[in-house]
Design a protein around this motif. Structure first.
Motif, PDB file in Angstrom:
ATOM      1  N   HIS A  57      52.789  34.301  18.895  1.00 51.99           N
ATOM      2  CA  HIS A  57      53.282  33.884  17.583  1.00 51.99           C
ATOM      3  C   HIS A  57      52.112  33.272  16.799  1.00 51.99           C
ATOM      4  CE1 HIS A  57      57.773  34.058  18.121  1.00 51.99           C
ATOM      5  NE2 HIS A  57      57.356  34.242  19.357  1.00 51.99           N
ATOM      6  N   PRO A  58      52.275  33.114  15.482  1.00 57.99           N
ATOM      7  CA  PRO A  58      51.233  32.425  14.699  1.00 57.99           C
ATOM      8  C   PRO A  58      51.329  30.917  14.889  1.00 57.99           C
ATOM      9  CG  PRO A  58      52.979  33.161  13.253  1.00 57.99           C
ATOM     10  CD  PRO A  58      53.320  33.684  14.615  1.00 57.99           C
ATOM     11  N   SER A  59      51.333  30.488  16.142  1.00 61.47           N
ATOM     12  CA  SER A  59      51.537  29.088  16.498  1.00 61.47           C
ATOM     13  C   SER A  59      50.422  28.615  17.421  1.00 61.47           C
ATOM     14  CB  SER A  59      52.874  28.904  17.232  1.00 61.47           C
ATOM     15  OG  SER A  59      53.973  29.257  16.432  1.00 61.47           O
ATOM     16  N   VAL A  60      49.994  27.380  17.226  1.00 62.30           N
ATOM     17  CA  VAL A  60      49.150  26.700  18.196  1.00 62.30           C
ATOM     18  C   VAL A  60      50.054  26.142  19.295  1.00 62.30           C
ATOM     19  CG1 VAL A  60      47.546  24.775  18.552  1.00 62.30           C
ATOM     20  CG2 VAL A  60      47.443  26.123  16.434  1.00 62.30           C
ATOM     21  N   ASN A  61      49.565  26.174  20.535  1.00 62.28           N
ATOM     22  CA  ASN A  61      50.264  25.567  21.659  1.00 62.28           C
ATOM     23  C   ASN A  61      49.349  24.555  22.344  1.00 62.28           C
ATOM     24  OD1 ASN A  61      52.962  27.272  22.689  1.00 62.28           O
ATOM     25  ND2 ASN A  61      51.585  28.431  21.357  1.00 62.28           N
ATOM     26  N   PRO A 103      54.278  27.128  13.020  1.00 59.88           N
ATOM     27  CA  PRO A 103      53.099  27.543  12.262  1.00 59.88           C
ATOM     28  C   PRO A 103      52.880  26.595  11.085  1.00 59.88           C
ATOM     29  CG  PRO A 103      54.450  29.442  12.820  1.00 59.88           C
ATOM     30  CD  PRO A 103      55.246  28.228  13.189  1.00 59.88           C
ATOM     31  N   GLY A 104      51.728  25.955  11.052  1.00 63.95           N
ATOM     32  CA  GLY A 104      51.447  24.941  10.051  1.00 63.95           C
ATOM     33  C   GLY A 104      51.665  23.532  10.530  1.00 63.95           C
ATOM     34  N   GLY A 105      52.295  23.360  11.710  1.00 62.03           N
ATOM     35  CA  GLY A 105      52.671  22.031  12.171  1.00 62.03           C
ATOM     36  C   GLY A 105      51.661  21.336  13.060  1.00 62.03           C
ATOM     37  N   PHE A 106      50.603  22.032  13.472  1.00 60.94           N
ATOM     38  CA  PHE A 106      49.663  21.417  14.407  1.00 60.94           C
ATOM     39  C   PHE A 106      48.649  20.495  13.735  1.00 60.94           C
ATOM     40  CE2 PHE A 106      45.494  21.697  16.608  1.00 60.94           C
ATOM     41  CZ  PHE A 106      45.831  20.979  17.753  1.00 60.94           C
ATOM     42  N   ARG A 107      48.288  20.791  12.497  1.00 60.95           N
ATOM     43  CA  ARG A 107      47.190  20.068  11.838  1.00 60.95           C
ATOM     44  C   ARG A 107      47.357  18.540  11.875  1.00 60.95           C
ATOM     45  NH1 ARG A 107      43.287  21.278   7.718  1.00 60.95           N
ATOM     46  NH2 ARG A 107      41.979  19.415   7.595  1.00 60.95           N
ATOM     47  N   PRO A 108      48.544  17.962  11.683  1.00 63.33           N
ATOM     48  CA  PRO A 108      48.660  16.503  11.748  1.00 63.33           C
ATOM     49  C   PRO A 108      48.280  15.903  13.101  1.00 63.33           C
ATOM     50  CG  PRO A 108      50.524  17.418  10.559  1.00 63.33           C
ATOM     51  CD  PRO A 108      49.798  18.575  11.180  1.00 63.33           C
ATOM     52  N   ARG A 113      40.016  18.889  11.681  1.00 62.43           N
ATOM     53  CA  ARG A 113      39.497  20.258  11.723  1.00 62.43           C
ATOM     54  C   ARG A 113      40.523  21.220  11.151  1.00 62.43           C
ATOM     55  NH1 ARG A 113      37.544  20.998  17.899  1.00 62.43           N
ATOM     56  NH2 ARG A 113      36.942  23.051  17.097  1.00 62.43           N
ATOM     57  N   PRO A 114      40.083  22.230  10.404  1.00 61.77           N
ATOM     58  CA  PRO A 114      41.027  23.266   9.983  1.00 61.77           C
ATOM     59  C   PRO A 114      41.576  23.991  11.210  1.00 61.77           C
ATOM     60  CG  PRO A 114      38.778  23.960   9.532  1.00 61.77           C
ATOM     61  CD  PRO A 114      38.699  22.522   9.952  1.00 61.77           C
ATOM     62  N   VAL A 115      42.804  24.424  11.133  1.00 60.05           N
ATOM     63  CA  VAL A 115      43.433  25.068  12.283  1.00 60.05           C
ATOM     64  C   VAL A 115      42.728  26.373  12.634  1.00 60.05           C
ATOM     65  CG1 VAL A 115      45.616  25.973  13.197  1.00 60.05           C
ATOM     66  CG2 VAL A 115      45.612  23.928  11.784  1.00 60.05           C
ATOM     67  N   SER A 116      42.085  27.014  11.662  1.00 54.34           N
ATOM     68  CA  SER A 116      41.341  28.243  11.959  1.00 54.34           C
ATOM     69  C   SER A 116      40.218  28.008  12.963  1.00 54.34           C
ATOM     70  CB  SER A 116      40.775  28.849  10.677  1.00 54.34           C
ATOM     71  OG  SER A 116      39.942  27.927  10.003  1.00 54.34           O
ATOM     72  N   ASP A 117      39.751  26.762  13.116  1.00 55.72           N
ATOM     73  CA  ASP A 117      38.720  26.468  14.114  1.00 55.72           C
ATOM     74  C   ASP A 117      39.219  26.696  15.537  1.00 55.72           C
ATOM     75  OD1 ASP A 117      36.918  25.772  12.178  1.00 55.72           O
ATOM     76  OD2 ASP A 117      36.721  23.672  12.779  1.00 55.72           O
ATOM     77  N   TRP A 118      40.533  26.616  15.743  1.00 55.01           N
ATOM     78  CA  TRP A 118      41.091  26.793  17.083  1.00 55.01           C
ATOM     79  C   TRP A 118      41.497  28.237  17.353  1.00 55.01           C
ATOM     80  CZ3 TRP A 118      40.640  22.277  19.656  1.00 55.01           C
ATOM     81  CH2 TRP A 118      40.635  21.094  18.914  1.00 55.01           C
ATOM     82  N   ALA A 207      44.432  29.229   6.201  1.00 57.38           N
ATOM     83  CA  ALA A 207      43.283  29.013   7.086  1.00 57.38           C
ATOM     84  C   ALA A 207      43.239  27.571   7.561  1.00 57.38           C
ATOM     85  CB  ALA A 207      41.991  29.379   6.364  1.00 57.38           C
ATOM     86  N   ALA A 208      43.511  26.640   6.665  1.00 55.51           N
ATOM     87  CA  ALA A 208      43.410  25.223   6.997  1.00 55.51           C
ATOM     88  C   ALA A 208      44.563  24.726   7.841  1.00 55.51           C
ATOM     89  CB  ALA A 208      43.311  24.399   5.713  1.00 55.51           C
TER      90      ALA A 208
END
Length: 275
Positions: A57-61, A103-108, A113-118, A207-208
């Protein structure tokens, strides 16, 4: 946030996976629900190795994992959005406790760092959070035998990161939710215009805060739906589905599906129809 999703979108041959592992999802504590999809827990005790496949998914884990025959201590890592099919070999006994962010919820939880870095990366927690005792975090999550205790440890880990409200994160989550639920969103230019944004501004926001561009998100959710249809409907009309998903023709859907999953949709549907 509603209760954890029950769909299996993204899991390749989900019935086969569920026959081999104990898989469940849990809801996080109330203050964390705006940012998270759910927690996901897997335990296994296998007589022979098994290879699982997931279309991410477009999600960070954030994933805490212990493979007892290889690393009985276990470790935690941030898994940025995977751009390709994710493959994991499971053998012996093991445990995984994962946190799937919206998606979009990890940055806080990693605001510097922008999420695209991960994106496309898997980073061990000591590198990602150098000020924390991540070995203690890992043991707190993986040590307990009960789901309730593991969920409590996951809640405590995230709450200690002290996420701050971020209107841009809220906007990013809202936009991705619209893409996920509205099939009529097919072109980034039309979507951006409808949201009162320029394409460039939307791409910068994604991207951010999401980690991939809006076009990538649109295409990935199309493939998830096609994958689910291939598993649940033995008589899929691929030309009709391609049109429903916004493809110019069936050939474009077949190309994207094959590039992502590794086999054409008809071959995949035939291979999983026995489950």
């Amino acid at each position: 946030m509603a209760a954890p999703r029950r769909d299996t979108r993204g899991i390749v041959d989900a019935p086969e996976l569920f026959a081999r592992v104990r898989f469940r999802r849990h809801e996080p504590a109330a203050p964390l629900r705006p940012y998270l999809e759910h927690y996901w827990l897997i335990d296994w005790d296998l007589p022979e190795p098994y290879v699982s496949h997931v279309v991410p998914h477009p999600s960070v884990n954030i994933v805490f994992q212990r493979y007892e025959s290889q690393d009985p201590t276990g470790f935690g890592e941030i898994a940025g959005i995977g751009l390709d099919l994710f493959t994991q070999k499971l053998e012996g006994r093991g445990h995984v406790c994962g946190i799937q962010f919206r998606p979009g919820g990890f940055r806080p939880f990693a605001p510097d760092r922008p999420v695209s870095d991960w994106t496309g990366r898997r980073v061990r927690l000591p590198e990602a959070y150098p000020g924390r005792d991540t070995a203690a975090d890992t043991e707190a999550v993986l040590g307990p035998a009960t789901d309730d205790a593991r969920v409590t440890a996951l809640d405590e880990f995230l709450l200690a990161l002290d996420p701050k409200p971020d209107p841009q994160a809220d906007l990013a989550m809202t936009l991705v939710d619209r893409i996920r639920t509205d099939r009529t969103i097919r072109r980034v230019s039309d979507f951006a215009r409808g949201e009162g944004m320029s394409v460039r501004l939307m791409q910068r926001l994604f991207a951010a805060y999401v980690g991939v561009g809006p076009k990538w998100v649109i295409l990935r959710y199309r493939i998830h739906e096609a994958l689910e249809r291939a598993e649940t409907d033995r008589a899929v009309d691929w030309a009709t589905l391609a049109a429903d998903l916004g493809y110019a023709d069936q050939a474009h859907l077949v190309r994207d599906f094959t590039a992502t999953v590794g086999v054409p949709p008809t071959a995949y549907a035939g291979a999983t129809s026995h489950t």
